[in-house]
Write an enzyme that holds these catalytic residues in place. Structure first.
Site, PDB file in Angstrom:
ATOM      1  N   LEU C 227       0.509  -5.879  -1.850  1.00 42.89           N
ATOM      2  CA  LEU C 227       1.762  -5.105  -1.838  1.00 42.89           C
ATOM      3  C   LEU C 227       1.504  -3.592  -1.800  1.00 42.89           C
ATOM      4  O   LEU C 227       0.866  -3.043  -2.699  1.00 42.89           O
ATOM      5  CB  LEU C 227       2.592  -5.448  -3.091  1.00 42.89           C
ATOM      6  N   ASP C 228       2.019  -2.919  -0.785  1.00 41.43           N
ATOM      7  CA  ASP C 228       1.928  -1.459  -0.642  1.00 41.43           C
ATOM      8  C   ASP C 228       0.485  -0.967  -0.569  1.00 41.43           C
ATOM      9  O   ASP C 228       0.210   0.210  -0.834  1.00 41.43           O
ATOM     10  CB  ASP C 228       2.658  -0.748  -1.799  1.00 41.43           C
TER      11      ASP C 228
END
Lengths: 283, 283, 283, 283
Positions: C227-228
């Protein structure tokens, strides 16, 4: 909404803030935001913007205005009071390039421009659909050097009809006559596509390209009768390099123009700008 | 150090990169960095900068230069080859404001300016201590409008004596004569304290203040005989507002001037700049 | 259009540029723009992007691809060739916040995004009108944690149907499953509303406000299953201060998000990005 | 110098500005600059900074302080009054990297840091010459994890001896103990070489390089006992790209660090900062 805004300009001397804040306190007003500036504490000019919240402001508006007269006279003030409940009415003038208009409409739809968008006037039909699609009246007034007086007569009539407070030239490519400008002092905002005072006048991107600058910019200013010489409200720039031809400069410039104009218009609508000679104080 | 740099300018046509890269490959050179630009693929001008690493470059330098002649002639090239082992020699001219000089000395001490700082020349004594403290020769040549020719004669002699490749005007407040400028084409870098072409000439911060701009800037450019009109190398700006008086603008400006000038000088020393008419290509 | 673009990644050694440029010259191709980068001239990785113009490219495409195989094998190249005539097809995923979608549509209308906008997919109906108004197919697929697999099955089918090359998450507020991400490597671009790696995850503006930062930002990156944490393509920031509450941060952030995402998408469409591990090289 | 500065923090309610400005008017003080901020007009916290000029301030200082007590009590104020005539005394802590120290010394020499630079303390000898050359006392206190308590005892003694008001950590590479930090609340300013909260802790440039960010930054903050978690005063960033290796990031970073730290120190010295929990209000 119980918000009000007081803008004052007067010779500086001790006691101004004390007097004004006491005045507001008498009406139970709470000062929300206050900014001031003095060109020189000794013998200079004093500027202040006070945003306040006051219970039942609606019913006290006239009384406040009236009783402030005495204070103002005492300090020799140039002053103005505005109320959030009385929304300003704005007219946008636009030609064929619509990026600035689009930005303003967008901000307005988002609730970020506190104004009534009363009318859009254009010398082209290009923006009719997008404007009318938002329920805003659109007026097409073809314009050229020849029919300038006639065109402006129509425009002035519309401004009166819609009770316009602010005129935004969102890339409106016609010169306004001195008569028109004088009829609307400190309430016409233009966007010029250069970082003034560089490239005053026509075709700034072409000239920026010829000069080989490494930065291009845009400037938002109040319109006066000296072309591109009015009080500057806001400017910004972006970096360019040798690879950018004139078309690229224009494209980059569009994104500067729209944000610079939108900021200037917003500040005007929020009564954040005081014009001081040929300069602006932006609080 | 086995690094070299090839700068070429010629009419664009297919085959240039193929030919030049094959030439370098014959010498076993590895291309480290390469940047190119064409004003127009059809009939335009082509510019390329190639940085390469070549084993035993020291012993092959003359041969490479000689044999590239044939390639260059074929494509009608304007070209230059430089070698990292042959460091450029720089002279700094300065007056009473020392911030740009300080910045350059600092970068140089950090090893970030690849040059031999051969001499500092000033029309004031202010910088003698700091310059000599770093072991750099300092020459004080008082200057005024009256003795300009005499002063420049001395300066030109020093430039010759120290075998200077680059002259940096680090806020040198004297005008150079056409004779001096013509003797040093494309190798005098000046810092002007405005974002040109705004505020050409004297006292730009005073004029920026009068005009009420919201951005101030600085511009580094090669010196030509048109005042402040030479090819722009680098520009930058900072935001100001109504609270900033002229002294504040000067202070903010100093920090722009020093970084803009330092970047321009570094790019020149790294052979990253090609002058194209009155513009620069910075690779 | 006779433009093509060659992207190469291989171990660095002398002769690559010479060989590739000779290859192109054999097809009479003129190199328009070329950028290269090496992580280390000795034993590092070499990256190059060459944009070229070649007469009658249309008829030579297959032959060029085929004959480049031999060159590529020789240097152990990871490579790709694209042709301006074969436009990429893009799908935009969006939820309720439309500013990024609007910006992309605008750029596309201006001719500044060289892509076929093939489809917009949303878990809300908010954008239907604006999308369909431009003649772009719109698909409403309500989504939640519960029906994720079902939703993605529909999405994958649409992507196949429309032959999508690039997926842009323009503030699409649903998490994609590893299966979906793995099916679309290096071709999903997301906009995260913070300057990563600060404020990974949910509610970055709230957390920026709590932390009292003086700058907020946005980051565009390729989506991976961390994530990210995918390769960053572009970032930008704007200045904020203590007066800006969370609503103000979001508003300022919107204008950063839209420009950052638009730049990343444009660079991808122009084949300017090479993914190198968890980083990007943007030429 | 007849300047003073009043900093106030209290629960917001109507009448504060009226009362304070009337108080100052009684002493014939003219308000030069005034900034205020309220977290919420209803039940929020109110902050104000008032800079004033008052004839014969020198002789009235004690009286003003004393008589303001009553006002302060009435509004439950947390307050402070400072006088330009009583210059703050600053200690700089530095290690081997001198760029931040140099910047502060430079600003100080230019008269742009209104402070008495009372002492420089370092765990290395590198800066002795430059510091003593300016007539500032220099103390070398070698430091390591082992002798931390002993070192801090010496430092605290020097701080007392020199009557220090502000401690600036200008790239001082030793961790301070909770005891030291608690002894100096809201008066230790540090520069961290990342845009916090990204890259808290050691080696931020190495980690920025690994992550492939497109912006690097620096953050100036008050030191608390949570590492790099203290109230942020100022941040700034610069753009980097894939060509920049760790050494390049450090070099670019140095120029951000020095300007960010210099601004934070200047604002502290001008009493422009109010710490509000873990945030700062910078007027």
């Amino acid at each position: 909404k119980n918000r009000g805004c007081l803008l004052i300009n007067c010779p500086d001397k001790p006691g101004i803030v004390a007097t004004v804040s006491r005045f507001l306190f008498q009406y139970n007003a709470n000062i929300i935001e206050s900014s001031q500036y003095s060109t020189d504490p000794e013998g200079g000019d004093f500027f202040i913007r006070i945003e306040f919240e006051c219970p039942d402001l609606q019913s006290k508006k006239e009384e406040i205005k009236l009783s402030f007269e005495a204070v103002a006279e005492n300090f020799n003030m140039d002053w103005k009071i505005t109320f959030a409940s009385e929304m300003k009415k704005t007219a946008i003038f636009v030609s064929k390039e619509l990026h600035c208009l689009r930005e303003l409409l967008w901000e307005w739809q988002n609730g970020d421009l506190m104004t009534e968008l009363a009318v859009v006037i254009s010398n082209h039909e290009d923006s009719r659909e997008i404007v009318e699609g938002l329920g805003i009246p659109f007026h097409y007034i073809p314009a050229s050097k020849e029919n300038r007086n006639e065109v402006e007569a129509k425009q002035l009539q519309l401004l009166q009809e819609y009770e316009i407070d602010l005129i935004v030239l969102a890339r409106y490519m016609q010169i306004l006559t001195p008569k028109f400008v004088e009829a609307n002092p400190k309430r016409i905002i233009n966007i010029h596509h250069s970082f003034l005072p560089a490239f005053v006048g026509a075709r700034p991107y072409d000239r920026a390209y010829q000069r080989g600058v490494k930065l291009i910019g845009a400037t938002s200013h109040y319109v006066t009768n000296d072309l591109d010489e009015g009080p500057i409200i806001e400017q910004d720039i972006m970096r360019v390099d040798h690879r950018d031809d004139i078309a690229a400069l224009k494209k980059i410039g569009r994104s500067i123009e729209r944000s610079v104009l939108a900021r200037a218009v917003k500040w005007h609508l929020e009564d954040r700008i005081i014009v001081d000679g040929n300069k602006t104080i932006v609080f």
